[in-house]
Design an enzyme around this catalytic site. Structure first.
Site, PDB file in Angstrom:
ATOM      1  N   THR A  18       0.790  -1.236   0.460  1.00 38.98           N
ATOM      2  CA  THR A  18      -0.277   0.161  -0.266  1.00 38.98           C
ATOM      3  C   THR A  18       1.318   1.365  -0.097  1.00 38.98           C
ATOM      4  O   THR A  18       0.810   1.999  -0.184  1.00 38.98           O
ATOM      5  CB  THR A  18      -1.101  -0.174   1.194  1.00 38.98           C
ATOM      6  OG1 THR A  18      -1.602  -1.223   0.837  1.00 38.98           O
ATOM      7  CG2 THR A  18      -1.442   1.321   1.093  1.00 38.98           C
ATOM      8  N   SER A  68       1.001  -7.634  -1.204  1.00 41.35           N
ATOM      9  CA  SER A  68       1.992  -8.531  -0.461  1.00 41.35           C
ATOM     10  C   SER A  68       0.712  -9.396   0.249  1.00 41.35           C
ATOM     11  O   SER A  68       1.461 -10.766   0.817  1.00 41.35           O
ATOM     12  CB  SER A  68       2.619  -7.962   1.131  1.00 41.35           C
ATOM     13  OG  SER A  68       1.025  -7.678   1.683  1.00 41.35           O
ATOM     14  N   THR A 101       1.589  -4.533   4.034  1.00 40.96           N
ATOM     15  CA  THR A 101       0.792  -4.982   5.932  1.00 40.96           C
ATOM     16  C   THR A 101       0.558  -6.220   5.643  1.00 40.96           C
ATOM     17  O   THR A 101       1.440  -6.871   6.628  1.00 40.96           O
ATOM     18  CB  THR A 101       0.754  -4.134   6.509  1.00 40.96           C
ATOM     19  OG1 THR A 101      -1.158  -4.091   5.461  1.00 40.96           O
ATOM     20  CG2 THR A 101       0.431  -1.885   5.917  1.00 40.96           C
TER      21      THR A 101
HETATM   22  C1  SIN Z   1      -0.380  -4.972   1.037  1.00 42.88           C
HETATM   23  O1  SIN Z   1       0.045  -5.557   1.830  1.00 42.88           O
HETATM   24  O2  SIN Z   1       0.048  -4.630  -0.158  1.00 42.88           O
HETATM   25  C2  SIN Z   1      -1.575  -4.232   0.871  1.00 42.88           C
HETATM   26  C3  SIN Z   1      -1.859  -3.822   1.950  1.00 42.88           C
HETATM   27  C4  SIN Z   1      -0.972  -3.182   2.682  1.00 42.88           C
HETATM   28  O3  SIN Z   1      -0.125  -2.721   2.425  1.00 42.88           O
HETATM   29  O4  SIN Z   1      -1.688  -2.329   3.619  1.00 42.88           O
END
Ligand code: SIN
Length: 330
Positions: A18, A68, A101
Site C-alpha cells: 500500500t 503482499s 502490511t
Molecule cells: C499489501 O499488503 O500489499 C496491501 C495492504 C497494505 O500494504 O496495507
C-alpha cells in the site's frame, strides 16, 4: 581512500504494498491498487529525508512490486539474497525494505530466521509500510519512511525490525493487528521494541539478535531452492471435522505432498477431537504437525496434554515458515 572517508550508504529495497499504492481519488484510503509506484519515486516524495541522512547516500532498488497478500517464495529468495549482498558491502550501514502490511510479519520473520547473525548484529534490516496509499491526501508512508531511516541510522541498532506509525517491533513479535488503523501492528505480550518520536528513537529493550537456528541453510542454498516444502495451516474451531486434513494428505495437482501441518489451535493449544484424530493420521503418514494458537496473545505452553510439537511461541503463519525452513535440507 581511508575508511573513515568512505561515504556511508543506506539501501532501500522496494517490494510493493500500500505504501506504493494509488487510488483514483485522493480522498479514497481503501479503494486503491497496491504496488504501483516505484521505490525511488516514493523516496523522492519525502522532502524531509535528506536532513535525516547525516551524510549517508540513499540508494534504492526495486526487488519486487506486489500486493503482499500475493507474496511469493521467489521474492523472499531474491530479497534475502539482495539484503545479504548489500550488507556485505563495508560502506552499507543498513537496509530498509518497503513492504505491504498484510504479510510484513512473515517476510520479517523469514529474514530474521535466515540472515546471518553476524551480518545484522550492527547493520539493521528495517521493514516499513503504510496503511494508506501513496496517492492519499494524508498518506502515512512518508512519515513511516522517515521513521525507518531514523531506526536504521540509530547507533547500536541491529537485527530485523519493523516500524509503523512510530512504533518499532521485532520480527519475532510483530503481528498485524488492525485492518484499518494507521497503527496497525502489535508486538503482543512482548511489547514494542522502541518508539520514534520527532526523529529520535526511544529504545525500550535490547535490539534483537537474528536467529541462529537455520544458520546451516546458506542464503545461496535458499536462493537456489527450486521448490519449497509444502506446509499448510489448518484451524481448530467449533464443529470442526478432520476432513480438511484428510483432503490435504492427497497429492496436489502437481503431485506434491504436504510435508507439514500447522494447527491454529484453540487457547493453550487444544484441538477439536475430530481434527486431532485426523492430525494423528497425518503424523502417522509422515507429516510433521506443529501446534500454534489462534489467540493473538500468549503462547502455547508445552505442558498441555497433546502429542504434537508446539510452535515455540510463534504465531501460525510464523510457525509455518519455521517448519518449512526445518524441512529444507539442502
Ligand atoms: C499489501 O499488503 O500489499 C496491501 C495492504 C497494505 O500494504 O496495507
Amino acid at each position: 581512500m581511508a575508511s573513515d572517508q568512505i561515504s556511508k550508504k543506506l539501501v532501500v529495497l522496494g517490494t510493493g504494498g500500500t505504501i506504493a499504492g494509488t487510488a483514483e481519488n485522493a480522498s479514497d484510503n481503501i479503494g486503491y491498487t497496491a504496488a504501483q509506484v516505484g521505490v525511488a519515486q516514493l523516496l523522492d516524495a519525502v522532502p524531509g529525508l535528506p536532513a535525516l541522512l547525516h551524510g549517508h547516500q540513499l540508494l534504492s532498488e526495486q526487488v519486487a512490486q506486489v500486493d503482499s497478500k500475493d507474496m511469493r517464495f521467489d521474492i523472499w529468495q531474491a530479497l534475502a539474497q539482495r539484503v545479504v549482498q548489500h550488507l556485505a558491502q563495508p560502506d552499507v550501514s543498513a537496509v530498509i525494505i518497503t513492504h505491504g502490511t498484510d504479510t510484513l510479519e512473515e517476510t520479517a520473520y523469514f529474514l530474521h530466521a535466515v540472515l546471518p547473525r553476524e551480518q545484522v548484529r550492527h547493520k539493521p534490516v528495517v521493514l516499513t509500510c503504510a496503511m494508506r496509499p501513496a496517492s492519499a491526501q494524508n498518506p502515512d508512508g512518508p512519515q513511516n519512511l522517515m521513521d525507518a531511516v531514523t531506526v536504521a541510522l540509530t547507533p547500536g541498532a541491529g537485527g530485523v525490525v519493523a516500524v509503523c506509525a512510530g512504533t518499532v517491533h521485532t520480527a519475532l513479535d510483530v503481528q498485524k493487528a488492525h485492518t484499518y488503523k494507521l497503527d496497525a501492528f502489535s508486538s503482543g505480550d512482548a511489547g514494542a521494541l522502541a518508539y520514534v518520536e520527532e526523529n529520535q528513537l526511544r529504545l525500550l529493550r535490547n535490539w534483537p539478535l537474528a536467529q541462529e537456528k537455520y544458520k546451516h541453510i546458506a542464503i545461496e542454498n535458499i536462493a537456489k531452492l527450486p521448490t519449497w516444502p509444502r506446509v499448510e495451516i489448518v484451524m481448530s474451531y467449533a464443529g470442526c471435522t478432520g476432513e480438511v486434513v484428510d483432503a490435504l494428505l492427497r497429492p496436489g495437482a502437481d503431485g506434491t505432498l504436504v510435508r507439514g501441518l500447522v494447527v491454529a489451535a484453540t487457547g493453550n493449544g487444544t484441538i477439536h477431537q475430530a481434527l486431532e484424530a485426523a492430525l494423528r493420521r497425518a503424523e502417522q503418514a509422515g507429516v510433521r504437525v506443529v501446534r500454534a494458537t489462534r489467540c493473538a496473545n500468549g503462547r502455547v505452553l508445552p505442558a498441555v496434554h497433546s502429542e504434537f510439537a508446539h510452535s515455540q511461541g510463534l504465531s501460525p503463519v510464523k510457525a509455518r515458515i519455521a517448519l518449512m525452513l526445518e524441512l529444507i535440507n539442502p
